[in-house]
Design a protein around this motif. Structure first.
Motif, PDB file in Angstrom:
ATOM      1  N   MET A 124       0.359  -1.508   0.140  1.00 46.40           N
ATOM      2  CA  MET A 124      -0.219   0.081   0.315  1.00 46.40           C
ATOM      3  C   MET A 124       0.964   1.194  -0.321  1.00 46.40           C
ATOM      4  O   MET A 124       0.747   2.213  -0.611  1.00 46.40           O
ATOM      5  CB  MET A 124      -0.780   0.088   1.260  1.00 46.40           C
ATOM      6  N   HIS A 125       1.820   1.049   0.695  1.00 48.84           N
ATOM      7  CA  HIS A 125       3.570   2.739   0.916  1.00 48.84           C
ATOM      8  C   HIS A 125       3.122   2.671  -0.793  1.00 48.84           C
ATOM      9  O   HIS A 125       3.118   3.784  -1.156  1.00 48.84           O
ATOM     10  CB  HIS A 125       3.762   2.154   1.196  1.00 48.84           C
ATOM     11  N   ALA A 126       3.863   1.974  -1.624  1.00 45.52           N
ATOM     12  CA  ALA A 126       3.820   2.548  -3.168  1.00 45.52           C
ATOM     13  C   ALA A 126       2.987   2.567  -3.821  1.00 45.52           C
ATOM     14  O   ALA A 126       3.282   3.899  -4.309  1.00 45.52           O
ATOM     15  CB  ALA A 126       4.198   0.863  -4.221  1.00 45.52           C
ATOM     16  N   LEU A 127       1.523   2.414  -3.584  1.00 44.66           N
ATOM     17  CA  LEU A 127       0.734   3.372  -4.077  1.00 44.66           C
ATOM     18  C   LEU A 127       0.425   4.356  -3.732  1.00 44.66           C
ATOM     19  O   LEU A 127       0.466   5.364  -3.845  1.00 44.66           O
ATOM     20  CB  LEU A 127      -0.508   2.661  -3.878  1.00 44.66           C
ATOM     21  N   ALA A 128       0.368   4.781  -2.094  1.00 44.64           N
ATOM     22  CA  ALA A 128       0.457   5.831  -1.332  1.00 44.64           C
ATOM     23  C   ALA A 128       1.904   6.755  -2.640  1.00 44.64           C
ATOM     24  O   ALA A 128       1.587   7.659  -2.933  1.00 44.64           O
ATOM     25  CB  ALA A 128       0.564   5.881  -0.192  1.00 44.64           C
ATOM     26  N   GLU A 129       2.536   6.074  -2.347  1.00 48.79           N
ATOM     27  CA  GLU A 129       4.148   6.915  -3.388  1.00 48.79           C
ATOM     28  C   GLU A 129       3.119   7.825  -4.564  1.00 48.79           C
ATOM     29  O   GLU A 129       3.873   8.606  -4.701  1.00 48.79           O
ATOM     30  CB  GLU A 129       4.920   6.166  -2.903  1.00 48.79           C
ATOM     31  N   MET A 130       3.046   6.848  -5.219  1.00 44.38           N
ATOM     32  CA  MET A 130       2.293   7.080  -6.905  1.00 44.38           C
ATOM     33  C   MET A 130       1.823   7.638  -6.837  1.00 44.38           C
ATOM     34  O   MET A 130       2.471   8.906  -7.449  1.00 44.38           O
ATOM     35  CB  MET A 130       1.983   5.428  -7.096  1.00 44.38           C
ATOM     36  N   LEU A 131       0.702   7.535  -6.046  1.00 42.25           N
ATOM     37  CA  LEU A 131      -0.244   8.859  -5.894  1.00 42.25           C
ATOM     38  C   LEU A 131       0.051  10.042  -5.578  1.00 42.25           C
ATOM     39  O   LEU A 131       0.264  11.170  -6.133  1.00 42.25           O
ATOM     40  CB  LEU A 131      -1.431   8.221  -5.486  1.00 42.25           C
ATOM     41  N   ARG A 132       1.018  10.322  -4.472  1.00 40.41           N
ATOM     42  CA  ARG A 132       1.736  11.120  -4.286  1.00 40.41           C
ATOM     43  C   ARG A 132       2.885  11.635  -5.995  1.00 40.41           C
ATOM     44  O   ARG A 132       2.734  13.770  -5.580  1.00 40.41           O
ATOM     45  CB  ARG A 132       2.668  11.008  -3.173  1.00 40.41           C
ATOM     46  N   GLN A 133       3.201  10.978  -5.952  1.00 40.23           N
ATOM     47  CA  GLN A 133       4.514  11.504  -6.386  1.00 40.23           C
ATOM     48  C   GLN A 133       3.365  12.176  -8.451  1.00 40.23           C
ATOM     49  O   GLN A 133       3.642  13.126  -9.053  1.00 40.23           O
ATOM     50  CB  GLN A 133       4.572  10.381  -7.751  1.00 40.23           C
ATOM     51  N   LEU A 134       2.142  11.549  -8.515  1.00 36.64           N
ATOM     52  CA  LEU A 134       1.841  11.276  -9.783  1.00 36.64           C
ATOM     53  C   LEU A 134       0.974  13.315  -9.584  1.00 36.64           C
ATOM     54  O   LEU A 134       0.491  14.328 -10.121  1.00 36.64           O
ATOM     55  CB  LEU A 134       0.017  10.601 -10.016  1.00 36.64           C
ATOM     56  N   TYR A 135       0.712  13.153  -8.255  1.00 34.62           N
ATOM     57  CA  TYR A 135      -0.138  15.099  -7.700  1.00 34.62           C
ATOM     58  C   TYR A 135       0.818  15.477  -7.960  1.00 34.62           C
ATOM     59  O   TYR A 135       0.595  16.805  -8.565  1.00 34.62           O
ATOM     60  CB  TYR A 135      -0.979  15.145  -6.602  1.00 34.62           C
ATOM     61  N   ALA A 136       1.795  15.151  -7.495  1.00 32.22           N
ATOM     62  CA  ALA A 136       2.829  16.386  -7.342  1.00 32.22           C
ATOM     63  C   ALA A 136       3.459  17.141  -8.125  1.00 32.22           C
ATOM     64  O   ALA A 136       4.060  18.103  -9.090  1.00 32.22           O
ATOM     65  CB  ALA A 136       4.224  15.999  -6.166  1.00 32.22           C
ATOM     66  N   ARG A 163       1.781  17.042 -11.270  1.00 32.29           N
ATOM     67  CA  ARG A 163       0.634  17.571 -11.868  1.00 32.29           C
ATOM     68  C   ARG A 163      -0.390  16.659 -12.987  1.00 32.29           C
ATOM     69  O   ARG A 163      -0.468  16.695 -13.819  1.00 32.29           O
ATOM     70  CB  ARG A 163       0.204  19.117 -12.042  1.00 32.29           C
ATOM     71  N   GLN A 164      -0.285  15.122 -12.302  1.00 32.28           N
ATOM     72  CA  GLN A 164      -0.632  14.900 -13.646  1.00 32.28           C
ATOM     73  C   GLN A 164      -2.190  14.004 -12.337  1.00 32.28           C
ATOM     74  O   GLN A 164      -2.191  12.933 -12.373  1.00 32.28           O
ATOM     75  CB  GLN A 164       0.516  13.453 -13.092  1.00 32.28           C
ATOM     76  N   GLY A 165      -2.850  14.289 -12.230  1.00 32.47           N
ATOM     77  CA  GLY A 165      -4.360  14.645 -11.700  1.00 32.47           C
ATOM     78  C   GLY A 165      -4.614  13.315 -12.234  1.00 32.47           C
ATOM     79  O   GLY A 165      -6.059  12.198 -12.427  1.00 32.47           O
ATOM     80  N   ARG A 166      -4.804  13.640 -13.937  1.00 38.08           N
ATOM     81  CA  ARG A 166      -5.709  12.283 -14.524  1.00 38.08           C
ATOM     82  C   ARG A 166      -5.130  11.273 -14.666  1.00 38.08           C
ATOM     83  O   ARG A 166      -5.588   9.807 -14.262  1.00 38.08           O
ATOM     84  CB  ARG A 166      -5.372  12.800 -16.202  1.00 38.08           C
ATOM     85  N   ALA A 167      -3.500  11.262 -15.128  1.00 40.89           N
ATOM     86  CA  ALA A 167      -3.305   9.458 -14.626  1.00 40.89           C
ATOM     87  C   ALA A 167      -3.313   9.046 -13.276  1.00 40.89           C
ATOM     88  O   ALA A 167      -3.513   7.809 -13.293  1.00 40.89           O
ATOM     89  CB  ALA A 167      -1.890  10.338 -14.384  1.00 40.89           C
ATOM     90  N   ALA A 168      -3.314   9.984 -12.286  1.00 39.05           N
ATOM     91  CA  ALA A 168      -3.838   9.137 -10.763  1.00 39.05           C
ATOM     92  C   ALA A 168      -5.290   8.965 -11.154  1.00 39.05           C
ATOM     93  O   ALA A 168      -5.636   7.884 -10.111  1.00 39.05           O
ATOM     94  CB  ALA A 168      -3.670  10.593 -10.044  1.00 39.05           C
ATOM     95  N   ASP A 169      -6.086  10.010 -11.363  1.00 35.24           N
ATOM     96  CA  ASP A 169      -7.535   9.203 -11.641  1.00 35.24           C
ATOM     97  C   ASP A 169      -7.719   7.685 -12.146  1.00 35.24           C
ATOM     98  O   ASP A 169      -8.173   6.814 -11.531  1.00 35.24           O
ATOM     99  CB  ASP A 169      -8.955   9.599 -11.767  1.00 35.24           C
ATOM    100  N   VAL A 170      -6.965   7.784 -12.984  1.00 39.04           N
ATOM    101  CA  VAL A 170      -6.776   6.108 -14.173  1.00 39.04           C
ATOM    102  C   VAL A 170      -6.275   5.381 -13.323  1.00 39.04           C
ATOM    103  O   VAL A 170      -7.037   4.040 -13.188  1.00 39.04           O
ATOM    104  CB  VAL A 170      -6.119   6.548 -15.220  1.00 39.04           C
ATOM    105  N   LEU A 171      -5.073   5.462 -12.743  1.00 43.41           N
ATOM    106  CA  LEU A 171      -4.911   4.574 -11.677  1.00 43.41           C
ATOM    107  C   LEU A 171      -5.761   4.624 -10.309  1.00 43.41           C
ATOM    108  O   LEU A 171      -6.005   2.661 -10.490  1.00 43.41           O
ATOM    109  CB  LEU A 171      -3.678   4.996 -11.384  1.00 43.41           C
ATOM    110  N   MET A 172      -6.366   5.235 -10.239  1.00 40.75           N
ATOM    111  CA  MET A 172      -7.492   4.358  -8.487  1.00 40.75           C
ATOM    112  C   MET A 172      -8.356   4.068  -9.090  1.00 40.75           C
ATOM    113  O   MET A 172      -8.393   2.878  -8.761  1.00 40.75           O
ATOM    114  CB  MET A 172      -7.778   6.196  -7.966  1.00 40.75           C
ATOM    115  N   ASP A 173      -8.476   4.108 -11.063  1.00 36.62           N
ATOM    116  CA  ASP A 173     -10.506   3.351 -11.473  1.00 36.62           C
ATOM    117  C   ASP A 173      -9.123   2.400 -11.579  1.00 36.62           C
ATOM    118  O   ASP A 173     -10.383   0.794 -11.339  1.00 36.62           O
ATOM    119  CB  ASP A 173     -10.531   3.959 -12.701  1.00 36.62           C
TER     120      ASP A 173
END
Length: 122
Positions: free
Chosen positions: A1-13, A15-25
């Protein structure tokens, strides 16, 4: 879970919010709920809000097509390699356990260079 959290953090940092949304989907509802339970301090308020919001508005059919979390992570790692974001890749790989690193490296869709990088962390 920490890897997923880090990936989301990196995506938002980045400014890749769309990619973060796709990942969460691509992840299951269960995985996202587990992320909120286990990684809440690590997430930060921005990412935590995004995950909670995505869960609130999640369509039930997404769980039918959800990938295992490690496969969802692999698709982003491949994209990051293409974009030259090797430091981001390394920061996510650092958060994976030895077992998860082996599972990731064995995925046929994972780019060979990323698979080689997993050896640096096991």
């Amino acid at each position: 879970m920490h890897a997923l959290a880090e990936m989301l953090r990196q995506l938002y940092a980045a400014r890749q919010g769309r990619a973060a949304d796709v990942l969460m989907d691509r992840c299951s509802r269960e995985a996202l709920e587990k992320l909120l339970r286990e990684s809440s301090a690590f997430l930060g308020s921005r990412v935590r809000y995004a995950v909670e919001d995505r869960l609130r508005h999640r369509k039930p059919q997404l769980d039918d097509t959800a990938l295992p979390t490690i496969r969802a992570i692999a698709s982003v790692l491949n994209a990051w390699l293409h974009d030259g974001r090797r430091l981001a890749i390394r920061s996510v790989l650092r958060e994976l356990s030895d077992e998860e690193l082996k599972e990731l490296a064995a995925l046929p869709e994972l780019n060979d260079e990323v698979a080689t990088m997993t050896g640096d962390f096991s």
